[in-house]
Design a protein around this motif. Structure first.
Motif, PDB file in Angstrom:
ATOM      1  N   GLY A   1       0.807  -1.210   0.000  1.00  0.00           N
ATOM      2  CA  GLY A   1       0.000   0.000   0.000  1.00  0.00           C
ATOM      3  C   GLY A   1       0.835   1.253   0.000  1.00  0.00           C
ATOM      4  O   GLY A   1       0.303   2.358  -0.120  1.00  0.00           O
TER       5      GLY A   1
ATOM      6  N   GLY B   1      -0.632   1.242  -3.504  1.00  0.00           N
ATOM      7  CA  GLY B   1      -2.025   1.648  -3.366  1.00  0.00           C
ATOM      8  C   GLY B   1      -2.992   0.501  -3.539  1.00  0.00           C
ATOM      9  O   GLY B   1      -2.614  -0.677  -3.629  1.00  0.00           O
ATOM     10  N   THR B   2      -4.270   0.866  -3.601  1.00  0.00           N
ATOM     11  CA  THR B   2      -5.347  -0.128  -3.752  1.00  0.00           C
ATOM     12  C   THR B   2      -6.386   0.408  -4.733  1.00  0.00           C
ATOM     13  O   THR B   2      -7.589   0.274  -4.494  1.00  0.00           O
ATOM     14  CB  THR B   2      -6.026  -0.421  -2.397  1.00  0.00           C
TER      15      THR B   2
ATOM     16  N   ASP C   1      -0.166   2.141   5.766  1.00  0.00           N
ATOM     17  CA  ASP C   1      -0.702   1.957   4.419  1.00  0.00           C
ATOM     18  C   ASP C   1      -0.662   0.497   3.981  1.00  0.00           C
ATOM     19  O   ASP C   1      -1.538   0.040   3.244  1.00  0.00           O
ATOM     20  CB  ASP C   1       0.095   2.805   3.424  1.00  0.00           C
TER      21      ASP C   1
ATOM     22  N   LYS D   1      -3.603  -1.633   4.776  1.00  0.00           N
ATOM     23  CA  LYS D   1      -4.730  -1.459   3.846  1.00  0.00           C
ATOM     24  C   LYS D   1      -4.611  -2.431   2.677  1.00  0.00           C
ATOM     25  O   LYS D   1      -5.625  -2.905   2.140  1.00  0.00           O
ATOM     26  CB  LYS D   1      -4.777  -0.015   3.337  1.00  0.00           C
ATOM     27  N   GLU D   2      -3.384  -2.717   2.261  1.00  0.00           N
ATOM     28  CA  GLU D   2      -3.187  -3.682   1.171  1.00  0.00           C
ATOM     29  C   GLU D   2      -3.597  -5.081   1.617  1.00  0.00           C
ATOM     30  O   GLU D   2      -4.184  -5.846   0.837  1.00  0.00           O
ATOM     31  CB  GLU D   2      -1.726  -3.684   0.734  1.00  0.00           C
TER      32      GLU D   2
END
Length: 335
Positions: free
Chosen positions: A75, A187-188, A220, A223-224
């Protein structure tokens, strides 16, 4: 309802997707108050956006010759995910496996440089794109091969990026591979959703999560892991990259990034990526330090010296990944 989030092909257009988007496949798509002002409201309300993606069966057919697909995710940007992906791919190929590396970081492609094949070009054949070969056992595909110059920016919105990811999975002649390593951007968002939707019908797909030790990264990266759970992608484990800096003169290891505190209930001394793995209930695959050997190898497009500190750790991580894949997907066993 929301367009790029759902990765619907072709007719969906870019725009500001509402935060409360109900999703293109929901009964309320295009009809709820949250859909007001979305550029895709009409197509969502018609039900066309919820139709099956016609590219998915073709992707599944093309991926059927790949025994295992390893998605390298994080993430957070700047954690060394691309260097890890390149070293993992080269390491597996060095053990007599047939390996592919797919770089879907559309805006920041680095695989051509890290494999030492920047000067090569992708060739179009009658049946699809030919990947660039690095020796006899490793091939790679990246948008980096298609840019007019190395400094040209890729200024694309989500739908166009999504389309290229699908083309890489559907139209590249990967052939018979033991492993396909996919280097995803941080990111996602768009590319990740498209990737998850595109490979969900393929077999033997799993993810490796890369992080650095400090909490600003873990925030972060968690979140991944949540994304993988929601997308139904099994996680093979967590790799803590840049775990320490190893001095080339005295071999002393110094922690550049302070590791995040231990997770509640964690054993003493467990912190950083290991604590996050424990918290998420997934294996911890190892700590890869920073050293001069690894940075030079990545810049020169070659496998790091296996006798170096980073080389030893990367070998151990790769062995654990192979074992996790063997246990999870025994039907795809490779000698």
């Amino acid at each position: 309802g929301g367009v790029d989030r759902q990765g619907v092909p072709g007719k969906m257009v870019d725009g500001e997707v509402p935060e409360a988007c109900p999703g293109t496949s929901s009964e309320g798509a295009g009809k709820q108050s949250a859909c007001a002002g979305c550029p895709n409201q009409k197509i969502c309300a018609s039900g066309e956006a919820a139709l099956p993606d016609p590219a998915l069966p073709a992707i599944a057919r093309n991926m059927s010759s790949v025994k295992r697909k390893v998605l390298v995710l994080s993430g957070k940007g700047g954690v060394g995910k691309s260097s890890f992906s390149a070293q993992l791919a080269m390491g597996l190929a060095g053990q007599d496996h047939q390996v592919g590396l797919l770089d879907i970081d559309i805006c920041g492609p680095s695989a051509p440089r890290m494999l030492g094949v920047e000067a090569e070009e992708v060739r179009q054949a009658g049946t699809g794109w030919q990947p660039v070969w690095v020796g006899d056992r490793l091939c790679v595909m990246s948008i980096g091969f298609m840019l007019p110059t190395k400094s040209d920016a890729v200024v694309w919105r989500g739908v166009r990026k999504n389309g290229l990811v699908k083309q890489f999975l559907r139209d590249v002649e990967w052939g018979d591979l033991d492993y396909l390593v996919v280097d995803a951007p941080p990111g996602t968002s768009d590319e990740h959703i498209t990737l998850a939707q595109s490979v969900k019908e393929a077999s033997n797909v799993a993810a490796v999560i890369v992080t650095t030790p400090q909490e600003v990264s873990l925030l972060d990266v968690r979140k991944e892991m949540s994304f993988c759970a929601k997308a139904g992608i099994p996680v093979l484990g967590v790799v803590e990259n840049m775990a320490a800096f190893v001095c080339p003169n005295c071999n002393h290891a110094s922690e550049i990034f302070p590791p995040a505190p231990s997770a509640p209930g964690a054993p003493p001394g467990v912190s950083g990526g290991e604590a996050m793995a424990l918290e998420g209930g997934v294996p911890f695959l190892g700590r890869v330090p920073m050293d001069v050997a690894l940075s030079r190898a990545c810049e020169e497009g070659r496998l790091v010296d296996p006798a170096s500190a980073s080389g030893r750790e990367l070998q151990g991580v790769a062995a654990k990944i192979r074992e996790q894949l063997r246990v999870r997907f025994p039907e795809a066993a490779t000698p």
